[in-house]
Scaffold this motif. Structure first.
Motif, mmCIF file in Angstrom:
data_model
loop_
_atom_site.group_PDB
_atom_site.id
_atom_site.type_symbol
_atom_site.label_atom_id
_atom_site.label_comp_id
_atom_site.label_asym_id
_atom_site.label_seq_id
_atom_site.Cartn_x
_atom_site.Cartn_y
_atom_site.Cartn_z
ATOM 1 N N GLN A 1 -20.054 21.998 -1.781
ATOM 2 C CA GLN A 1 -21.178 21.817 -2.701
ATOM 3 C C GLN A 1 -20.730 21.512 -4.133
ATOM 4 O O GLN A 1 -21.556 21.127 -4.971
ATOM 5 N N ASN A 2 -19.445 21.693 -4.415
ATOM 6 C CA ASN A 2 -18.946 21.423 -5.768
ATOM 7 C C ASN A 2 -18.602 19.933 -5.875
ATOM 8 O O ASN A 2 -17.499 19.499 -5.556
ATOM 9 N N GLN A 3 -19.572 19.155 -6.315
ATOM 10 C CA GLN A 3 -19.421 17.703 -6.324
ATOM 11 C C GLN A 3 -18.292 17.230 -7.239
ATOM 12 O O GLN A 3 -17.578 16.281 -6.902
ATOM 13 N N LEU A 4 -18.128 17.895 -8.382
ATOM 14 C CA LEU A 4 -17.062 17.475 -9.294
ATOM 15 C C LEU A 4 -15.697 17.639 -8.649
ATOM 16 O O LEU A 4 -14.860 16.726 -8.706
ATOM 17 N N ARG A 5 -15.451 18.758 -8.010
ATOM 18 C CA ARG A 5 -14.160 18.962 -7.344
ATOM 19 C C ARG A 5 -13.958 17.928 -6.234
ATOM 20 O O ARG A 5 -12.866 17.386 -6.069
ATOM 21 N N PHE B 1 -21.768 11.768 0.378
ATOM 22 C CA PHE B 1 -21.747 11.801 -1.085
ATOM 23 C C PHE B 1 -20.478 11.144 -1.622
ATOM 24 O O PHE B 1 -20.516 10.357 -2.576
ATOM 25 N N ALA B 2 -19.340 11.451 -1.012
ATOM 26 C CA ALA B 2 -18.065 10.890 -1.471
ATOM 27 C C ALA B 2 -18.062 9.370 -1.340
ATOM 28 O O ALA B 2 -17.609 8.653 -2.248
ATOM 29 N N VAL B 3 -18.580 8.863 -0.232
ATOM 30 C CA VAL B 3 -18.617 7.415 -0.016
ATOM 31 C C VAL B 3 -19.518 6.750 -1.055
ATOM 32 O O VAL B 3 -19.167 5.717 -1.646
ATOM 33 N N ARG B 4 -20.700 7.324 -1.295
ATOM 34 C CA ARG B 4 -21.613 6.750 -2.296
ATOM 35 C C ARG B 4 -21.000 6.746 -3.685
ATOM 36 O O ARG B 4 -21.336 5.905 -4.523
#
Length: 388
Positions: free
Chosen positions: A151-155, A183-186
């Motif tokens: 859930q930690n998008q920045l990390r 999310f990472a792909v986007r």
């Protein structure tokens, strides 16, 4: 027993002892009268007291002391400090949440306590804990900790190893991996050799559709910044007048970068790159800028002064003991209307009286804080009026 002012001042002015060989931090974080407990030159019994957690230290300070003592020359002290840390007494666990604890300390504790979910959760939620340590834990942590890490998008965008290791974790749910990889792909993470990322690319862009242009990489933009700086020599009157055009071009190029590459540039880039990215509308990008290990006090001061700065960036600044040790940064924060009143009141109590007076008269200071400054001055002057 009370300490005389002269003795107290003498203790405060004592030099910080050199750390044990190989230790990446020194004892500056400890109260001056407690530094002897980690000083390699102090008698071993003093160091052993700290290794057994028998000295009166705040939780955050105890974590740092135990970490330092694992580098001690005395094998007994080293082993005792490690055992104490591994069986961390509950009274010290609050330190695991403290963002002001040194990153190497938090990383070491995460490695040591990774099997204890209650402590691992505190550490992976602490933004100061190094990404490398979180990535290592992501490989085999429990489902609960995997969810928190994912859930930690920045990390996730800052360290590709986190996605990679989550994808190999047998405890991570399929739903979590789908969400993290989508999310990472986007956001522009490639991960071409990770099967879950390949599947996410099909989900996001379709089986036939080509992914969008990735845009410039952080490495490419850094090189371009270096080229601009190399030709930007004010003392050279014959330098071609293309500096502004190059800077405009760089701005346009940065706008085409993926979120993941912007975060990489914000973390590893130079001052010029950070000055562009701190204005980015994406909160993850400007947060990566203020958390960059390369950011300078001057840049932080500029952010603290900026009334349009992202609120999360401002929170990181006013929550940091390292940043707010700088008096100019603290004063700039007090004039920023986005600073919470409770934080401003706390800062007011640390200012020189002349500065409180200036703030009470400064029209740029939010009215609520200005009123508090006036009340503080009135309270200070009350005894003088009574004496008269």
């Amino acid at each position: 027993m009370s300490t005389t002012p002269s003795a107290s001042a003498s203790t405060a002015n004592q030099p910080v002892p050199a750390p044990p060989p190989g230790c990446p931090i020194n004892a500056e974080f400890l109260p001056p009268n407690m530094r002897k407990h980690v000083d390699p030159a102090a008698p071993p019994p003093l160091r052993m007291m700290a290794a057994k957690a028998l000295v009166p230290l705040a939780p955050s300070d105890m974590l740092g002391a135990l970490f330092m003592l694992t580098f001690d020359a005395d094998a007994g002290v080293r082993e005792t400090a490690t055992k104490t840390a591994a069986a961390l007494p509950d009274r010290f666990s609050a330190g695991l949440r403290d963002e002001n604890v040194a990153a190497p300390v938090l990383g070491w504790f995460l490695t040591l306590l990774r099997a204890k979910d209650v402590y691992a959760e505190m550490l992976v939620l602490n933004p100061t804990t190094p990404d490398e340590a979180v990535a290592e834990v992501a490989r085999d942590c429990s489902q609960k900790i995997a969810e928190i890490i994912g859930q930690n998008q920045l990390r996730v965008l800052r360290h590709e190893g986190i996605v990679r290791n989550l994808c190999t974790n047998p405890n991570a749910s399929a739903a979590l991996l789908d969400n993290v990889c989508d999310f990472a792909v986007r956001s522009g993470v490639i991960g071409a050799d990770i099967p879950q990322m390949q599947a996410a690319r099909v989900r996001v862009f379709g089986p036939q559709a080509a992914p969008p242009e990735p845009g410039p990489t952080a490495e490419e933009i850094l090189q371009e910044f270096q080229d601009v700086v190399a030709t930007d020599k004010p003392e050279d009157e014959n330098a071609p007048p293309i500096e502004e055009a190059k800077k405009l071009s760089l701005t346009q190029r940065i706008m085409k970068m993926s979120i993941a590459q912007k975060i990489k540039l914000a973390t590893l880039g130079n001052k010029e790159a950070r000055s562009f990215l701190i204005r980015d509308t994406n909160k993850l990008v400007c947060t990566a800028v203020i958390r960059s290990p390369r950011i300078t006090d001057g840049e932080v001061l500029s952010c603290a002064t900026n009334k349009a700065v992202n609120e999360e960036v401002l929170r990181i600044i006013y929550s940091s003991r390292e940043f707010t040790k700088n008096y100019k940064i603290k004063m700039a924060l007090l004039k920023n209307p986005k600073l919470p009143l409770s934080v401003g009141i706390k800062f007011l109590g640390t200012l020189r009286e002349n500065d409180i007076k200036d703030l009470s008269r400064d029209k740029n200071v939010p009215s609520s804080l200005q009123g508090m400054a006036k009340k503080m001055l009135e309270k200070k002057n009350e005894p003088k009026k009574e004496d008269k």
